[in-house]
Design a protein around this motif. Sequence first.
Motif, PDB file in Angstrom:
ATOM      1  N   LEU A  53       0.538  -1.329   0.027  1.00 12.74           N
ATOM      2  CA  LEU A  53      -0.376  -0.291   0.287  1.00 12.74           C
ATOM      3  C   LEU A  53       0.943   0.970  -0.232  1.00 12.74           C
ATOM      4  N   LYS A  54       0.763   2.448  -1.172  1.00 10.14           N
ATOM      5  CA  LYS A  54       1.436   3.453  -1.252  1.00 10.14           C
ATOM      6  C   LYS A  54       0.814   4.174  -0.702  1.00 10.14           C
ATOM      7  N   VAL A  55       0.637   5.408   0.606  1.00 13.36           N
ATOM      8  CA  VAL A  55       0.160   6.594   0.848  1.00 13.36           C
ATOM      9  C   VAL A  55       0.977   7.852   0.815  1.00 13.36           C
ATOM     10  N   SER A  56       0.434   8.716   0.011  1.00 16.10           N
ATOM     11  CA  SER A  56       1.546  10.120  -0.523  1.00 16.10           C
ATOM     12  C   SER A  56       1.734  10.454   1.038  1.00 16.10           C
ATOM     13  N   PRO A  57       2.815  11.042   0.568  1.00 20.21           N
ATOM     14  CA  PRO A  57       3.757  11.182   1.390  1.00 20.21           C
ATOM     15  C   PRO A  57       3.390  13.265   1.621  1.00 20.21           C
ATOM     16  N   VAL A  63       1.065  13.910   3.604  1.00 19.29           N
ATOM     17  CA  VAL A  63       0.450  14.021   5.003  1.00 19.29           C
ATOM     18  C   VAL A  63       0.753  13.147   5.434  1.00 19.29           C
ATOM     19  N   PRO A  64       1.580  13.336   7.171  1.00 22.40           N
ATOM     20  CA  PRO A  64       2.305  12.587   7.852  1.00 22.40           C
ATOM     21  C   PRO A  64       1.804  10.890   8.163  1.00 22.40           C
ATOM     22  N   HIS A  65       2.675  10.203   7.788  1.00 22.89           N
ATOM     23  CA  HIS A  65       1.469   9.051   8.020  1.00 22.89           C
ATOM     24  C   HIS A  65       2.505   7.707   8.676  1.00 22.89           C
ATOM     25  N   ARG A  66       1.758   6.666   9.010  1.00 25.35           N
ATOM     26  CA  ARG A  66       2.911   5.291  10.015  1.00 25.35           C
ATOM     27  C   ARG A  66       1.854   4.349   8.825  1.00 25.35           C
ATOM     28  N   LEU A  67       3.141   3.087   8.355  1.00 25.54           N
ATOM     29  CA  LEU A  67       2.413   1.730   7.552  1.00 25.54           C
ATOM     30  C   LEU A  67       2.533   1.166   8.195  1.00 25.54           C
ATOM     31  N   ILE A  68       1.345   0.254   9.051  1.00 25.17           N
ATOM     32  CA  ILE A  68       1.696  -1.019   9.497  1.00 25.17           C
ATOM     33  C   ILE A  68       0.898  -2.067   8.882  1.00 25.17           C
ATOM     34  N   ALA A  69       1.992  -3.144   8.257  1.00 23.31           N
ATOM     35  CA  ALA A  69       1.474  -4.340   7.343  1.00 23.31           C
ATOM     36  C   ALA A  69       1.098  -5.537   8.110  1.00 23.31           C
ATOM     37  N   THR A  70       0.374  -6.489   8.279  1.00 21.98           N
ATOM     38  CA  THR A  70       0.042  -7.446   8.849  1.00 21.98           C
ATOM     39  C   THR A  70      -0.373  -8.334   8.185  1.00 21.98           C
ATOM     40  N   THR A  71      -0.220  -9.490   8.530  1.00 25.44           N
ATOM     41  CA  THR A  71      -0.325 -10.916   8.395  1.00 25.44           C
ATOM     42  C   THR A  71      -2.380 -11.718   9.310  1.00 25.44           C
ATOM     43  N   GLN A  72      -2.536 -12.430   8.985  1.00 26.31           N
ATOM     44  CA  GLN A  72      -3.482 -12.764  10.040  1.00 26.31           C
ATOM     45  C   GLN A  72      -3.101 -13.796  11.096  1.00 26.31           C
ATOM     46  N   ASP A  73      -1.756 -14.214  10.738  1.00 30.78           N
ATOM     47  CA  ASP A  73      -1.357 -14.817  12.181  1.00 30.78           C
ATOM     48  C   ASP A  73       0.178 -13.406  12.856  1.00 30.78           C
ATOM     49  N   GLU A  96      -8.317  14.389   0.314  1.00 34.70           N
ATOM     50  CA  GLU A  96      -7.325  14.417  -0.416  1.00 34.70           C
ATOM     51  C   GLU A  96      -6.041  13.802  -0.247  1.00 34.70           C
ATOM     52  N   VAL A  97      -5.780  12.271   0.891  1.00 35.91           N
ATOM     53  CA  VAL A  97      -4.425  11.515   1.066  1.00 35.91           C
ATOM     54  C   VAL A  97      -5.218  10.688   0.149  1.00 35.91           C
ATOM     55  N   ASP A  98      -4.109  10.117  -1.172  1.00 31.98           N
ATOM     56  CA  ASP A  98      -4.048   9.138  -1.594  1.00 31.98           C
ATOM     57  C   ASP A  98      -3.624   7.571  -1.150  1.00 31.98           C
ATOM     58  N   PHE A  99      -4.132   6.716  -1.823  1.00 26.42           N
ATOM     59  CA  PHE A  99      -3.818   5.308  -1.607  1.00 26.42           C
ATOM     60  C   PHE A  99      -3.578   4.428  -2.946  1.00 26.42           C
ATOM     61  N   GLN A 100      -3.342   3.391  -2.738  1.00 23.84           N
ATOM     62  CA  GLN A 100      -2.683   3.436  -3.852  1.00 23.84           C
ATOM     63  C   GLN A 100      -2.205   1.245  -3.875  1.00 23.84           C
ATOM     64  N   LEU A 101      -3.122   1.096  -4.289  1.00 23.32           N
ATOM     65  CA  LEU A 101      -2.624  -0.770  -3.514  1.00 23.32           C
ATOM     66  C   LEU A 101      -1.990  -0.986  -4.842  1.00 23.32           C
ATOM     67  N   LYS A 102      -1.141  -1.778  -4.448  1.00 23.38           N
ATOM     68  CA  LYS A 102      -0.142  -2.697  -5.125  1.00 23.38           C
ATOM     69  C   LYS A 102      -0.010  -3.971  -5.187  1.00 23.38           C
ATOM     70  N   LEU A 103      -0.618  -4.844  -6.001  1.00 25.73           N
ATOM     71  CA  LEU A 103      -0.911  -6.044  -5.897  1.00 25.73           C
ATOM     72  C   LEU A 103       0.323  -6.906  -7.469  1.00 25.73           C
ATOM     73  N   ASP A 104       1.280  -7.587  -7.298  1.00 30.37           N
ATOM     74  CA  ASP A 104       2.011  -8.099  -7.839  1.00 30.37           C
ATOM     75  C   ASP A 104       1.933  -9.954  -8.231  1.00 30.37           C
ATOM     76  N   LEU A 105       2.102 -10.518  -9.386  1.00 34.26           N
ATOM     77  CA  LEU A 105       2.140 -12.132  -9.156  1.00 34.26           C
ATOM     78  C   LEU A 105       3.709 -12.200  -9.968  1.00 34.26           C
ATOM     79  N   HIS A 106       4.385 -12.725  -8.611  1.00 32.29           N
ATOM     80  CA  HIS A 106       5.617 -13.885  -8.921  1.00 32.29           C
ATOM     81  C   HIS A 106       5.396 -15.144  -9.441  1.00 32.29           C
TER      82      HIS A 106
END
Length: 123
Positions: free
Chosen positions: A34-38, A40-50, A106-116
Amino acid sequence: MSEVQGTLEFSVELHKFHNVDLFQRGFYQIRAGLKVSPRVPHRLIATTQDNTGECSFSSAGVYDGTVFSRIFQILYRNEEITVNDYMIFKVHLLLDGERVEEALSEVDFQLKLDLHFTENEQQ
């Protein structure tokens, strides 16, 4: 000017992967970020179900803000694989308390999905 902290949560649920048009047999993995527009001051935390955060072949994991699905093997066209991975992105934002709704819009969010893809499971 007073500031408030707002928290937004985005959840990505990968239930099944249906191979429609992949012609290469091998091992696949979905990566999400997830990309957040710079602006706005922010903090991003990514987690999984476990919430272990560790990457492994058999379960989802997190590395450097990117969430990885478990690795799954595709052998046939029109094959369907059950993935059942859940990815959660929490964004803590510092917003102007006088105009919270306007600042949020005004905050932009972009979800990026890649298939490797790889032919070898160890790669």
